[in-house]
Design an enzyme around this catalytic site. Structure first.
Site, PDB file in Angstrom:
ATOM      1  N   CYS A 124       0.931   6.281 -10.036  1.00 56.86           N
ATOM      2  CA  CYS A 124       0.803   6.782 -11.559  1.00 56.86           C
ATOM      3  C   CYS A 124      -0.425   6.678 -12.170  1.00 56.86           C
ATOM      4  CB  CYS A 124       2.001   6.243 -12.380  1.00 56.86           C
ATOM      5  SG  CYS A 124       2.179   4.516 -12.659  1.00 56.86           S
TER       6      CYS A 124
ATOM      7  N   GLU B 193     -15.341   0.426   0.070  1.00 58.88           N
ATOM      8  CA  GLU B 193     -15.863  -0.415  -0.821  1.00 58.88           C
ATOM      9  C   GLU B 193     -17.339  -0.764  -0.836  1.00 58.88           C
ATOM     10  OE1 GLU B 193     -12.587  -3.233  -3.023  1.00 58.88           O
ATOM     11  OE2 GLU B 193     -12.858  -3.477  -0.931  1.00 58.88           O
TER      12      GLU B 193
ATOM     13  N   CYS C  14       5.809   2.668 -13.502  1.00 54.59           N
ATOM     14  CA  CYS C  14       6.953   3.399 -12.768  1.00 54.59           C
ATOM     15  C   CYS C  14       7.600   2.644 -11.775  1.00 54.59           C
ATOM     16  CB  CYS C  14       5.874   4.373 -11.745  1.00 54.59           C
ATOM     17  SG  CYS C  14       4.882   3.605 -10.620  1.00 54.59           S
TER      18      CYS C  14
ATOM     19  N   CYS D  17      -2.423   1.275 -10.301  1.00 57.41           N
ATOM     20  CA  CYS D  17      -1.302   1.667  -9.395  1.00 57.41           C
ATOM     21  C   CYS D  17      -1.768   2.988  -8.848  1.00 57.41           C
ATOM     22  CB  CYS D  17       0.053   1.899 -10.334  1.00 57.41           C
ATOM     23  SG  CYS D  17       1.194   2.855  -9.860  1.00 57.41           S
TER      24      CYS D  17
ATOM     25  N   ASP E  44      -9.822  -1.197   2.686  1.00 57.22           N
ATOM     26  CA  ASP E  44     -10.016  -2.500   1.922  1.00 57.22           C
ATOM     27  C   ASP E  44     -10.483  -3.608   2.595  1.00 57.22           C
ATOM     28  OD1 ASP E  44      -9.730  -3.928  -0.707  1.00 57.22           O
ATOM     29  OD2 ASP E  44      -8.220  -4.836   0.167  1.00 57.22           O
TER      30      ASP E  44
ATOM     31  N   ASP F 243      -3.301  -5.158  -1.227  1.00 60.82           N
ATOM     32  CA  ASP F 243      -4.341  -4.713  -0.152  1.00 60.82           C
ATOM     33  C   ASP F 243      -4.282  -3.197   0.051  1.00 60.82           C
ATOM     34  OD1 ASP F 243      -5.635  -7.251  -0.489  1.00 60.82           O
ATOM     35  OD2 ASP F 243      -4.408  -7.987   1.526  1.00 60.82           O
TER      36      ASP F 243
END
Length: 405
Positions: free
Chosen positions: A332, A279, A351, A329, A190, A358
């Site tokens: 989950c 990215e 969750c 997330c 990231d 980050d």
């Protein structure tokens, strides 16, 4: 397989060589500007598109008129026409803008084909430049390298560089990078401003902020430059030229520190991981934000990783810029609302996992990257960007909200 690779070195010319190189740069710059004007006028006034061959024929006539063009190697002049032809081709293909006229105050360059230079061991000589160049060989050329061209450059800071383009065989792929379980190692990266790089395994690079550290010195030098006489009757004054070189040297120092940091990091990532997910960001668009333009420029995102990963035989997967890596997330798959940059951590409402903004994004990038690498390996689409991974996430039940019961 054979490919072309450039090896860049700094060299230190003598005063006599500097005088000759000034002519080389000046004459090749003149030919570029002359050919650019010629091709532009021919198109707008006569509707004619000139090619490299057309300009090369007219250069022969120009050298009869401008006899001083014969003072430098004709190969360098011809190569400048080829460079201009390639610039037009890049423009027509949409890779860059329309070619610009060159100024003697910007970076200077001259390229020589194999028939205009000799390289014996570590002695490099260029046509019509006296003596051999004093090159600082910071690394040896590979024994199997076959030099095909040499490019001499002088940057605005007054430093001289030589880039030797050579045909070299493809390197042997590095051994497969595996973890303790024997699985292929993978990493999601990231990119940011507070930390230039955050990886999916929790490592944060920080931001050295080289520009910020030297901003006071740079601004002071630029203010002094603004007070020098630039547009006098005889052109820029000598004090303006000297001050401009001082400003350029500060920029060169900042650039060197930034590149050193990025090269070391990218080399380590390429050697330690088999699959690298990144990215796909619109850096140019992000720089439209006045608050972030300078920090984004200072990070040097565009120089990261790809070519080193290719040399090491690694797989690089680019994640679509619209993939919700930040608000999803990683445990989950629940996707929350968009969050402002001030939110550095958040709790998943499904969750109850607490996420570092980050690191969570890097984990999601890694997951999507592995999906993209699997698609690539199995020939299912063969896309370099994993927009399909985003579509898969959107199609999952409850991916964008609570369970509907």
């Amino acid at each position: 397989m054979v490919r072309k690779k450039g090896f860049k070195y700094r060299f230190y010319p003598t005063d006599k060589q500097k005088a000759v190189l000034a002519k080389v740069f000046g004459h090749t710059r003149y030919v570029w500007n002359w050919a650019l004007e010629l091709r532009t006028d021919a198109y707008y006034e006569e509707g004619e598109s000139l090619s490299y061959t057309d300009t090369a024929k007219r250069l022969t006539d120009l050298k009869k008129e401008k006899t001083w063009l014969r003072e430098v190697s004709s190969v360098a002049l011809q190569q400048k026409l080829r460079d201009l032809d390639q610039a037009f081709q890049n423009f027509f293909d949409g890779r860059c803008g329309y070619p610009n006229f060159k100024s003697k105050h910007d970076k200077q360059a001259a390229r020589f084909a194999s028939n205009a230079f000799t390289l014996h061991g570590k002695k490099l000589s260029v046509a019509k430049v006296p003596g051999s160049l004093n090159v600082r060989w910071s690394r040896d050329l590979p024994d199997e390298a076959k030099p095909t061209s040499v490019t001499l450059t002088k940057d605005p800071a007054g430093r001289y560089f030589v880039s030797i383009t050579s045909a070299v065989p493809d390197p042997e792929p590095k051994p497969t990078a595996t973890n303790e379980k024997g699985d292929r190692k993978s990493v999601g990266i990231d990119l940011g401003v507070a930390d230039i790089v955050v990886t999916s395994d929790g490592w944060k690079s920080g931001n050295p902020k080289y520009l910020e550290d030297d901003l006071y010195r740079l601004r002071k030098a630029q203010r002094r430059l603004s007070r020098k006489e630039k547009n006098g009757p005889d052109g820029p004054s000598e004090t303006w030229k000297k001050q401009k070189r001082r400003v350029a040297k500060i920029h060169a120092e900042i650039q060197g520190w930034r590149e050193d940091f990025l090269h070391k990091f990218s080399r380590r990532v390429a050697h330690e991981n088999q699959v690298i997910a990144l990215e796909s960001l619109s850096v140019k668009g992000m720089q439209q934000n006045r608050s972030l333009a300078r920090p984004i420029s200072d990070t040097g995102w565009s120089t990261l990783i790809e070519y080193k990963a290719k040399e090491a035989g690694r797989t690089v997967v680019k994640i679509d810029r619209w993939f919700p890596s930040t608000k999803r997330c990683s445990e989950c798959g629940y996707v929350t609302e968009s969050k402002p940059l001030s939110v550095r951590s958040w709790d998943c409402p499904r969750c109850d996992t607490t996420h570092d903004r980050d690191i969570n994004a890097a984990k999601n990038i890694r997951t999507a990257g592995l999906a993209g690498a699997f698609q690539k390996a199995n020939g299912s689409g063969g896309h370099s960007k994993t927009r399909d991974a985003f579509r898969i996430e959107r199609s999952r039940p409850n991916a964008h909200g609570p369970v509907n019961e």
